[in-house]
Scaffold this motif. Sequence first.
Motif, PDB file in Angstrom:
ATOM      1  N   SER A   1       0.120 -15.221   6.040  1.00 37.70           N
ATOM      2  CA  SER A   1      -0.434 -14.270   5.076  1.00 37.70           C
ATOM      3  C   SER A   1      -1.575 -13.512   5.735  1.00 37.70           C
ATOM      4  O   SER A   1      -2.192 -13.992   6.698  1.00 37.70           O
ATOM      5  CB  SER A   1      -0.921 -14.983   3.811  1.00 37.70           C
ATOM      6  OG  SER A   1      -1.901 -15.950   4.143  1.00 37.70           O
TER       7      SER A   1
ATOM      8  N   ARG B   1       1.508   0.915   6.383  1.00 32.75           N
ATOM      9  CA  ARG B   1       2.315  -0.319   6.374  1.00 32.75           C
ATOM     10  C   ARG B   1       1.564  -1.407   7.135  1.00 32.75           C
ATOM     11  O   ARG B   1       0.977  -1.153   8.200  1.00 32.75           O
ATOM     12  CB  ARG B   1       3.666  -0.098   7.056  1.00 32.75           C
ATOM     13  CG  ARG B   1       4.601   0.825   6.330  1.00 32.75           C
ATOM     14  CD  ARG B   1       6.021   0.704   6.891  1.00 32.75           C
ATOM     15  NE  ARG B   1       6.049   0.895   8.337  1.00 32.75           N
ATOM     16  CZ  ARG B   1       7.010   0.444   9.140  1.00 32.75           C
ATOM     17  NH1 ARG B   1       8.010  -0.275   8.627  1.00 32.75           N
ATOM     18  NH2 ARG B   1       6.970   0.700  10.429  1.00 32.75           N
TER      19      ARG B   1
ATOM     20  N   GLU C   1       6.442  -7.442   5.466  1.00 28.54           N
ATOM     21  CA  GLU C   1       5.982  -6.055   5.405  1.00 28.54           C
ATOM     22  C   GLU C   1       5.558  -5.670   4.000  1.00 28.54           C
ATOM     23  O   GLU C   1       6.209  -6.040   3.016  1.00 28.54           O
ATOM     24  CB  GLU C   1       7.099  -5.120   5.880  1.00 28.54           C
ATOM     25  CG  GLU C   1       6.778  -3.643   5.773  1.00 28.54           C
ATOM     26  CD  GLU C   1       7.944  -2.763   6.216  1.00 28.54           C
ATOM     27  OE1 GLU C   1       7.903  -1.551   5.932  1.00 28.54           O
ATOM     28  OE2 GLU C   1       8.901  -3.282   6.821  1.00 28.54           O
ATOM     29  N   VAL C   2       4.457  -4.912   3.928  1.00 29.88           N
ATOM     30  CA  VAL C   2       3.980  -4.326   2.675  1.00 29.88           C
ATOM     31  C   VAL C   2       3.600  -2.876   2.940  1.00 29.88           C
ATOM     32  O   VAL C   2       2.919  -2.570   3.935  1.00 29.88           O
ATOM     33  CB  VAL C   2       2.780  -5.096   2.094  1.00 29.88           C
ATOM     34  CG1 VAL C   2       2.173  -4.323   0.927  1.00 29.88           C
ATOM     35  CG2 VAL C   2       3.208  -6.477   1.635  1.00 29.88           C
TER      36      VAL C   2
ATOM     37  N   ALA D   1       1.664   0.433   1.375  1.00 27.49           N
ATOM     38  CA  ALA D   1       0.673   0.809   0.368  1.00 27.49           C
ATOM     39  C   ALA D   1       0.426   2.302   0.424  1.00 27.49           C
ATOM     40  O   ALA D   1       0.226   2.878   1.508  1.00 27.49           O
ATOM     41  CB  ALA D   1      -0.633   0.056   0.600  1.00 27.49           C
TER      42      ALA D   1
ATOM     43  N   VAL E   1      -4.616  -4.547   1.540  1.00 27.98           N
ATOM     44  CA  VAL E   1      -3.170  -4.753   1.567  1.00 27.98           C
ATOM     45  C   VAL E   1      -2.928  -6.238   1.840  1.00 27.98           C
ATOM     46  O   VAL E   1      -3.437  -6.776   2.843  1.00 27.98           O
ATOM     47  CB  VAL E   1      -2.497  -3.887   2.656  1.00 27.98           C
ATOM     48  CG1 VAL E   1      -0.985  -4.125   2.651  1.00 27.98           C
ATOM     49  CG2 VAL E   1      -2.811  -2.412   2.429  1.00 27.98           C
ATOM     50  N   TYR E   2      -2.162  -6.868   0.966  1.00 31.32           N
ATOM     51  CA  TYR E   2      -1.896  -8.300   1.090  1.00 31.32           C
ATOM     52  C   TYR E   2      -0.441  -8.530   1.486  1.00 31.32           C
ATOM     53  O   TYR E   2       0.479  -8.029   0.832  1.00 31.32           O
ATOM     54  CB  TYR E   2      -2.186  -8.999  -0.238  1.00 31.32           C
ATOM     55  CG  TYR E   2      -1.814 -10.469  -0.259  1.00 31.32           C
ATOM     56  CD1 TYR E   2      -2.474 -11.392   0.554  1.00 31.32           C
ATOM     57  CD2 TYR E   2      -0.803 -10.931  -1.100  1.00 31.32           C
ATOM     58  CE1 TYR E   2      -2.134 -12.729   0.529  1.00 31.32           C
ATOM     59  CE2 TYR E   2      -0.469 -12.280  -1.136  1.00 31.32           C
ATOM     60  CZ  TYR E   2      -1.138 -13.171  -0.315  1.00 31.32           C
ATOM     61  OH  TYR E   2      -0.791 -14.495  -0.332  1.00 31.32           O
ATOM     62  N   VAL E   3      -0.234  -9.277   2.576  1.00 30.31           N
ATOM     63  CA  VAL E   3       1.098  -9.605   3.071  1.00 30.31           C
ATOM     64  C   VAL E   3       1.244 -11.124   3.052  1.00 30.31           C
ATOM     65  O   VAL E   3       0.333 -11.843   3.487  1.00 30.31           O
ATOM     66  CB  VAL E   3       1.319  -9.070   4.505  1.00 30.31           C
ATOM     67  CG1 VAL E   3       2.771  -9.251   4.910  1.00 30.31           C
ATOM     68  CG2 VAL E   3       0.930  -7.620   4.600  1.00 30.31           C
TER      69      VAL E   3
END
Length: 257
Positions: free
Chosen positions: A163, A186, A202-203, A205, A216-218
């Motif tokens: 994370s 990203r 991958e996230v 935003a 941004v939380y992954v």
Amino acid sequence: CDLGSSVPDACPGCPQLLQAADARLTDPHTTWISFVHRPDDGSSSKRRCKGKDKKLVGFGPPGAPGAEVTREVLLQEFKEILKAQPSQLPPLLLSLEELPSQRRVQQAFHCKLKGQVLVDKKTLVELQNFQSPAAKGAFLRGSGLNLATGRFTAPVGGIYQFSANIHIDHSELKSKVQLRARDSVRVLICIESLCHRHTSLEVIAGLESNSKIFTVYVHGLLQLQAGQYTSIFVDNGAGAAVAVQPGSDFMGMLLGA
């Protein structure tokens, strides 16, 4: 006196035993009825209640309290019984012997980015230069993490949980250009720096936020082979640079083989 005579009158001087006996007593049922309906003088109830209110009296001085038996002690004794008599116990109980009382996490880490990292427009950057937090609660277990490169190398193959909390400052972008709907950032956690060849976390935003800094939380799971590494990448798809802030987190742990 002839006691063997079958005629009672044959022996005038002998006691008349057969005549004195009550014929009803020879019947068991009649005997029981007579016992049940016998007069009660109260002596039997007195005997039953005698000593009813007496209290138990101990002998000698009181001893020290016994040792406290915890759940862990009982479980350990039960496991020893399983080991001593394995052939006499059902399979379900034998499986308890294999259950560890407490599993130790062999590989785990929590690190934070030391300084600011500038990510130019249309650029993919790997985050490096991390440090272990000095505050209590942080951890670094195992030797898989390289703080300088920001890469975690799997010492053994297995399923790993990763994370990241990436704090991004996009104030420069907002002041220089007009934000577009397609402007985004990203954040990826990739295997061997091959974000498109291997599975990655991958996230994406958007940058429409009015705040100066957003996070941004992954989070997710990856399967790694022994010797493979993971690291964090930031892909800036906007028309101006963004800055990754110090204190951004990178965390991971080995869940199991």
